[in-house]
Design an enzyme around this catalytic site. Structure first.
Site, mmCIF file in Angstrom:
data_model
loop_
_atom_site.group_PDB
_atom_site.id
_atom_site.type_symbol
_atom_site.label_atom_id
_atom_site.label_comp_id
_atom_site.label_asym_id
_atom_site.label_seq_id
_atom_site.Cartn_x
_atom_site.Cartn_y
_atom_site.Cartn_z
ATOM 1 C CE LYS A 112 78.378 8.273 10.817
ATOM 2 N NZ LYS A 112 78.246 6.991 10.104
HETATM 3 C C1 LIG Z 1 79.111 6.426 9.082
HETATM 4 C C2 LIG Z 1 79.004 4.952 8.909
HETATM 5 C C3 LIG Z 1 80.116 4.175 8.568
HETATM 6 C C4 LIG Z 1 81.462 4.789 8.260
HETATM 7 O O1 LIG Z 1 82.067 5.381 9.374
HETATM 8 P P1 LIG Z 1 83.223 6.481 9.175
HETATM 9 O O2 LIG Z 1 83.534 6.970 10.519
HETATM 10 O O3 LIG Z 1 82.632 7.533 8.277
HETATM 11 O O4 LIG Z 1 84.369 5.782 8.511
HETATM 12 C C5 LIG Z 1 79.960 2.803 8.503
HETATM 13 N N1 LIG Z 1 78.767 2.215 8.735
HETATM 14 C C6 LIG Z 1 77.672 2.925 9.060
HETATM 15 C C7 LIG Z 1 76.383 2.211 9.286
HETATM 16 C C8 LIG Z 1 77.749 4.314 9.167
HETATM 17 O O5 LIG Z 1 76.663 5.015 9.489
#
Ligand SMILES: *Cc1c(COP(=O)(O)O)cnc(C)c1O
Length: 495
Positions: A112
């Site tokens: 993120k």
């Molecule tokens: C948010 C997240 C995901 C999923 O990603 P999306 O964009 O919501 O599909 C997968 N792995 C981790 C570690 C995350 O923080």
């Protein structure tokens, strides 16, 4: 300049890219999508040998076209230069015959960070460009990682406040500590009694709440979102698809033009949708493989064309994917149906009222040409962490391990595989430690997550990211737990 972003649910709601970033979500509850994306193409040869930052500049300028090139250059440099612990930003590693692109070298050790390091800069610039003088309140629901990455990105940014809502007992100990100890005079964090879907639904509801709208108008505050419903979250995530592809070409693992497969651990369908957008812009992708944990609503949807959230909700060892309502699927359906806003509106009404919908045959066929779905149970995920460590000395976090397992189940002759590695294993030390060293029965005796973190380091010698190592000495600042329908009350404190 022509407004080329529109609401998935209403063709008449149109705006520029920078306005879509400032709004977060359309007033009718729809999501902003670029309505001419099928006509955009990048000159891929130009991207060979470019750095991550330079590829980011090209991709962002194309997608967010009312920001000038100079503006994009400035914002991208601010976001990434010297902010990541690896100079490549997203290094690509070979694991056996396959590749992982590591997306977790940012300030909070989750993927993120890639988007949330940039979003605050995109937003600030948008306020400037559109002459918006109100204060902005960022409203964010998190399954664990978005919250911390957003808080870090927005902390102490003048003119902006941020409120993060996370499910109490729905995040890992490290994720919880990261959010509870958040510093910054403009940060607000609450745990709710409920799961991520509850948090996200409540937050989405507030965006269309008329009473709140009036109150905010009076106080000269506007809402925006740091969730992947904001297009400013998705576009930065397209970059690493291009970067990792070019890397494979430069390493002579593939020839320029060869198609490859990406496997993406999926929750809200944001990360994998960014991959689809990269494909639309010309990146040679054969299949995008959507990997779920036991909350496998997306996997079923891709197989059957029927989306049904009326099912048991499981708490798994990959909590950031414990989601039954994947917001960004709405965007995929818009593009796959040929920009049919009314059709999307009907599907979303059905989702709201019945918790399910069924798509028509041709939309289903279009999706199947590009997407595959699979899932991994907690038992399989743990076995995958152990297998990959023992075979290649590479430590997977549980989310990445879900993807590895699903990639393995969907291996296609003649295509190289890239797995998106979305978090540092140290965010989930206990699960990872147990998975690899389970015979030793120690981790039960070790109650402290940070003790397990050190143990995992002693045994694997994989570096602990400094932001996580320093976490244990931080003071808890945000400790309130509230009922899920009381989120609105938080506004009294904030405004
Ligand atoms: C948010 C997240 C995901 C999923 O990603 P999306 O964009 O919501 O599909 C997968 N792995 C981790 C570690 C995350 O923080």
């Amino acid at each position: 300049m022509k407004p080329n972003y529109e609401s998935t649910r209403n063709q008449k709601i149109k705006c520029l890219a920078s306005e879509a970033v400032a709004k977060g979500i359309a007033l009718d509850g729809g999501l902003f999508v670029r309505n001419d994306i099928e006509d955009l193409k990048l000159n891929l040869k130009d991207l060979l040998n470019k750095s991550y930052i330079d590829i980011a500049k090209v991709v962002l300028s194309k997608m967010l076209d009312d920001y000038t090139e100079e503006e994009i250059d400035e914002l991208v440099e601010k976001a990434y230069k010297n902010k990541f612990s690896n100079e490549e930003i997203t290094p690509v590693k070979k694991v056996g015959e396959d590749f992982v692109v590591e997306l977790f070298h940012g300030p909070t050790s989750a993927f993120k960070d890639i988007a949330l390091s940039l979003l605050p800069h995109l937003l600030k610039k948008s306020l400037e460009k559109n002459n918006i003088k109100e204060e902005v309140l960022i409203l964010t629901a998190t399954s664990g990682d978005t919250g911390k990455a957003a808080l870090e990105g927005f902390k102490d940014v003048p003119g902006i406040k941020i409120l993060v809502i996370y499910p109490n007992d729905g995040v890992s100990k490290v994720q919880e500590k990261q959010m509870r100890s958040q510093e910054g005079s403009n940060t607000f964090v609450y745990a709710i009694n409920g799961n991520f879907d509850d948090a996200q639904s409540q937050v989405k509801k507030l965006f269309t709440d008329d009473n709140l709208k009036e109150e905010l108008l009076e106080k000269k505050v506007r809402l925006s979102s740091a969730n992947s419903i904001n297009i400013g979250r998705l576009v930065p995530q397209m970059v690493y698809y291009f970067y990792s592809y070019m890397k494979l070409v430069n390493l002579k693992e593939i020839n320029f033009g060869d198609e490859i497969n990406f496997t993406v651990p999926t929750g809200n369908f944001g990360d994998i949708l960014a991959g689809y957008y990269a494909k639309l812009l010309g990146l040679p992708i054969n299949k995008l493989i959507c990997a779920s944990n036991e909350n496998n609503v997306l996997c079923d949807f891709i197989k059957t064309g029927s989306y049904d959230k009326n099912r048991e909700f499981y708490k798994t060892i990959s909590p950031s994917m414990d989601i039954l309502i994947s917001s960004n699927l709405e965007r995929l359906l818009y593009h796959m149906s040929g920009n049919e806003n009314n059709y999307i509106n009907n599907l979303m009404e059905s989702l709201k009222n019945k918790g399910k919908y069924e798509i028509s045959g041709d939309v289903k066929d279009n999706i199947k040409k590009i997407f595959k779905g699979g899932y991994s149970t907690d038992i399989e995920t743990k076995a995958e962490i152990k297998r990959i460590y023992e075979k290649y000395s590479y430590v997977l976090d549980p989310h990445t391990a879900v993807a590895f397992n699903v990639m393995e189940k969907n291996r296609e002759e003649g295509y190289k595989n890239v797995v998106l590695a979305t978090a540092s294993p140290y965010k989930f030390s206990k699960s990872v430690y147990e998975a690899i060293f389970q015979d030793e029965k120690e981790s039960d005796a070790m109650v402290d997550e940070f003790e397990i973190m050190e143990k995992l380091y002693e045994k694997t010698k994989v570096e602990i990211p400094s932001n996580l190592r320093n976490l244990k000495d931080k003071k808890d600042i945000h400790t309130s737990v509230i009922d899920k329908d009381k989120i609105k009350d938080c506004f009294e404190v904030i405004l």
